[in-house]
Motif scaffolding. Structure first.
Motif, PDB file in Angstrom:
ATOM      1  N   PRO A  54       0.794  -1.227   0.000  1.00 49.06           N
ATOM      2  CA  PRO A  54       0.000   0.000   0.000  1.00 49.06           C
ATOM      3  C   PRO A  54       0.827   1.278   0.000  1.00 49.06           C
ATOM      4  CG  PRO A  54       0.085  -0.906   2.211  1.00 49.06           C
ATOM      5  CD  PRO A  54       0.834  -1.866   1.340  1.00 49.06           C
ATOM      6  N   LEU A  55       2.139   1.161   0.079  1.00 43.90           N
ATOM      7  CA  LEU A  55       3.004   2.336   0.150  1.00 43.90           C
ATOM      8  C   LEU A  55       3.860   2.450  -1.102  1.00 43.90           C
ATOM      9  CD1 LEU A  55       4.353   1.947   3.798  1.00 43.90           C
ATOM     10  CD2 LEU A  55       2.647   3.588   3.024  1.00 43.90           C
ATOM     11  N   THR A  56       4.058   3.669  -1.565  1.00 40.93           N
ATOM     12  CA  THR A  56       5.046   3.893  -2.613  1.00 40.93           C
ATOM     13  C   THR A  56       6.440   3.739  -2.009  1.00 40.93           C
ATOM     14  OG1 THR A  56       5.233   6.254  -2.173  1.00 40.93           O
ATOM     15  CG2 THR A  56       3.523   5.555  -3.733  1.00 40.93           C
ATOM     16  N   ARG A  57       7.424   3.605  -2.846  1.00 42.28           N
ATOM     17  CA  ARG A  57       8.788   3.503  -2.330  1.00 42.28           C
ATOM     18  C   ARG A  57       9.225   4.808  -1.675  1.00 42.28           C
ATOM     19  NH1 ARG A  57      12.006  -0.632  -6.455  1.00 42.28           N
ATOM     20  NH2 ARG A  57      10.335  -2.184  -6.484  1.00 42.28           N
ATOM     21  N   GLU A  58       8.680   5.917  -2.158  1.00 40.95           N
ATOM     22  CA  GLU A  58       8.985   7.208  -1.518  1.00 40.95           C
ATOM     23  C   GLU A  58       8.439   7.233  -0.090  1.00 40.95           C
ATOM     24  OE1 GLU A  58       7.729   6.802  -4.497  1.00 40.95           O
ATOM     25  OE2 GLU A  58       8.837   8.007  -5.957  1.00 40.95           O
ATOM     26  N   ALA A  59       7.212   6.726   0.096  1.00 44.03           N
ATOM     27  CA  ALA A  59       6.622   6.698   1.436  1.00 44.03           C
ATOM     28  C   ALA A  59       7.387   5.738   2.341  1.00 44.03           C
ATOM     29  CB  ALA A  59       5.153   6.288   1.345  1.00 44.03           C
ATOM     30  N   MET A  60       7.828   4.610   1.795  1.00 43.67           N
ATOM     31  CA  MET A  60       8.630   3.668   2.576  1.00 43.67           C
ATOM     32  C   MET A  60       9.921   4.333   3.036  1.00 43.67           C
ATOM     33  SD  MET A  60       8.062   0.176   0.342  1.00 43.67           S
ATOM     34  CE  MET A  60       9.129  -0.834   1.384  1.00 43.67           C
ATOM     35  N   ALA A  61      10.554   5.074   2.141  1.00 43.33           N
ATOM     36  CA  ALA A  61      11.802   5.755   2.483  1.00 43.33           C
ATOM     37  C   ALA A  61      11.577   6.761   3.606  1.00 43.33           C
ATOM     38  CB  ALA A  61      12.365   6.452   1.241  1.00 43.33           C
ATOM     39  N   ASP A  62      10.483   7.511   3.512  1.00 41.51           N
ATOM     40  CA  ASP A  62      10.164   8.509   4.535  1.00 41.51           C
ATOM     41  C   ASP A  62       9.932   7.839   5.882  1.00 41.51           C
ATOM     42  OD1 ASP A  62       9.478  10.863   5.796  1.00 41.51           O
ATOM     43  OD2 ASP A  62       7.429  10.885   5.038  1.00 41.51           O
ATOM     44  N   TYR A  63       9.180   6.759   5.875  1.00 46.85           N
ATOM     45  CA  TYR A  63       8.831   6.083   7.119  1.00 46.85           C
ATOM     46  C   TYR A  63      10.034   5.420   7.768  1.00 46.85           C
ATOM     47  CZ  TYR A  63       5.954   3.285  10.310  1.00 46.85           C
ATOM     48  OH  TYR A  63       5.380   2.717  11.422  1.00 46.85           O
ATOM     49  N   LEU A  64      10.928   4.883   6.954  1.00 42.91           N
ATOM     50  CA  LEU A  64      12.061   4.123   7.471  1.00 42.91           C
ATOM     51  C   LEU A  64      13.313   4.968   7.680  1.00 42.91           C
ATOM     52  CD1 LEU A  64      11.603   0.970   5.224  1.00 42.91           C
ATOM     53  CD2 LEU A  64      11.204   1.081   7.685  1.00 42.91           C
ATOM     54  N   GLY A  65      13.278   6.228   7.271  1.00 40.07           N
ATOM     55  CA  GLY A  65      14.459   7.077   7.416  1.00 40.07           C
ATOM     56  C   GLY A  65      15.567   6.700   6.455  1.00 40.07           C
ATOM     57  N   LEU A  66      15.187   6.249   5.250  1.00 42.98           N
ATOM     58  CA  LEU A  66      16.153   5.852   4.234  1.00 42.98           C
ATOM     59  C   LEU A  66      15.978   6.730   3.001  1.00 42.98           C
ATOM     60  CD1 LEU A  66      15.611   1.970   4.445  1.00 42.98           C
ATOM     61  CD2 LEU A  66      17.474   3.268   5.490  1.00 42.98           C
ATOM     62  N   THR A  67      16.925   6.637   2.084  1.00 45.54           N
ATOM     63  CA  THR A  67      16.766   7.321   0.808  1.00 45.54           C
ATOM     64  C   THR A  67      15.960   6.435  -0.140  1.00 45.54           C
ATOM     65  OG1 THR A  67      18.778   6.380  -0.174  1.00 45.54           O
ATOM     66  CG2 THR A  67      19.014   8.426   1.102  1.00 45.54           C
ATOM     67  N   LEU A  68      15.373   7.065  -1.135  1.00 47.09           N
ATOM     68  CA  LEU A  68      14.613   6.315  -2.136  1.00 47.09           C
ATOM     69  C   LEU A  68      15.500   5.294  -2.839  1.00 47.09           C
ATOM     70  CD1 LEU A  68      12.128   5.797  -3.902  1.00 47.09           C
ATOM     71  CD2 LEU A  68      12.816   7.773  -5.297  1.00 47.09           C
ATOM     72  N   GLU A  69      16.739   5.690  -3.126  1.00 45.90           N
ATOM     73  CA  GLU A  69      17.654   4.783  -3.811  1.00 45.90           C
ATOM     74  C   GLU A  69      17.956   3.555  -2.962  1.00 45.90           C
ATOM     75  OE1 GLU A  69      18.050   8.022  -3.394  1.00 45.90           O
ATOM     76  OE2 GLU A  69      17.782   8.739  -5.459  1.00 45.90           O
ATOM     77  N   THR A  70      18.111   3.766  -1.647  1.00 39.59           N
ATOM     78  CA  THR A  70      18.389   2.641  -0.756  1.00 39.59           C
ATOM     79  C   THR A  70      17.206   1.683  -0.700  1.00 39.59           C
ATOM     80  OG1 THR A  70      19.905   3.956   0.594  1.00 39.59           O
ATOM     81  CG2 THR A  70      18.965   1.989   1.608  1.00 39.59           C
ATOM     82  N   VAL A  71      16.001   2.218  -0.617  1.00 39.25           N
ATOM     83  CA  VAL A  71      14.809   1.368  -0.596  1.00 39.25           C
ATOM     84  C   VAL A  71      14.731   0.529  -1.865  1.00 39.25           C
ATOM     85  CG1 VAL A  71      12.282   1.366  -0.668  1.00 39.25           C
ATOM     86  CG2 VAL A  71      13.484   2.858   0.935  1.00 39.25           C
TER      87      VAL A  71
END
Length: 247
Positions: free
Chosen positions: A187-204
């Motif tokens: 249900p989450l975009t990779r951008e939202a995952m990055a925001d939630y996890l404190g990671l960069t989009l590239e890392t996700v």
């Protein structure tokens, strides 16, 4: 028919989150009381459900979709501090203002109750108060475990942990077991995952690709995830049991 309208004709007994929601322990007469004060609201992805500091005239449960809890600092920086998945409760009886921004991450439907009548019913209905206490304690456990995820886990472990959370919740809401392959729509975009996890989009993106390459997960398109073996995913998440931290 809109998603909201499809739920308006569903009684509490047939509600898809009935077994997990705040009304899970209610008897028939108690459900009838809740029916009298409930109503459904729908929100589009990206729409704010409630702003931090605003008065809350309602409380309720997420029926479908997912929302984020976000806190904003004085200088404008924001941090996603939690996710609300189906059956999670929005609002806090006894508190008039919202402590966080609540934003629909996907299209979302909520089963809402006017706050004052709900608080009155809590005082006279032990089943509701008991279930809300259970959910609050579960939320506290989840918050403590999430501190471990953000503070100590590697990027790969963070991604695996988030995927396992969503997989287990999806299985619980839909009353599916965790044995054998598990499939769900992320249900989450990779951008939202990055925001939630404190990671960069590239890392996700890199870690998801690595989990796919190692056959821990399978992907169909960008959002449909298949977990061939839950035990392998939990091992990648660094969890030593299948109990997890968000139930």
């Amino acid at each position: 028919m809109t998603l909201k309208a499809s739920y308006e004709h569903v009684g509490c007994d047939d509600c898809p989150i009935r077994h997990r929601a705040v009304c899970a322990h209610c008897e028939k007469d108690e459900l009838e009381e809740l029916e009298a004060i409930k109503y459904y609201r729908s929100f589009e992805a990206g729409q704010t459900i409630i702003w931090s500091g605003d008065p809350m005239s309602f409380v309720g449960s997420v029926v479908s979709g997912i929302a984020s809890l976000t806190q904003t600092m004085e200088d404008g920086r924001t941090q996603m501090v939690g996710l609300l998945l189906p059956s999670d409760f929005v609002g806090r009886p006894g508190r008039e203002a919202a402590p966080y921004d609540v934003v629909a991450t996907t299209d979302l439907v909520m089963c809402c109750f006017r706050r004052a009548p709900f608080e009155e019913m809590m005082a006279t209905t032990p089943h509701i108060a008991q279930r809300l206490l259970e959910m609050t304690l579960d939320e506290l456990d989840a918050a403590r475990e999430w501190m471990l995820v953000l503070g100590r886990k590697t990027a790969r472990e963070k991604i695996a942990s988030l995927l396992s959370i969503i997989a287990r919740r999806d299985a619980s809401v839909n009353r599916k077991g965790l044995l054998g392959p598990i499939a769900f729509d992320l249900p989450l975009t990779r951008e939202a995952m990055a925001d939630y996890l404190g990671l960069t989009l590239e890392t996700v993106s890199r870690q998801i690709s690595a989990l796919k390459k190692d056959q821990v997960i399978q992907l169909e398109g960008k959002r449909h995830v298949i977990i061939p073996d839950m035990r392998s995913l939990l091992d990648e998440a660094g969890d030593d049991s299948d109990g997890g931290f968000l139930v």
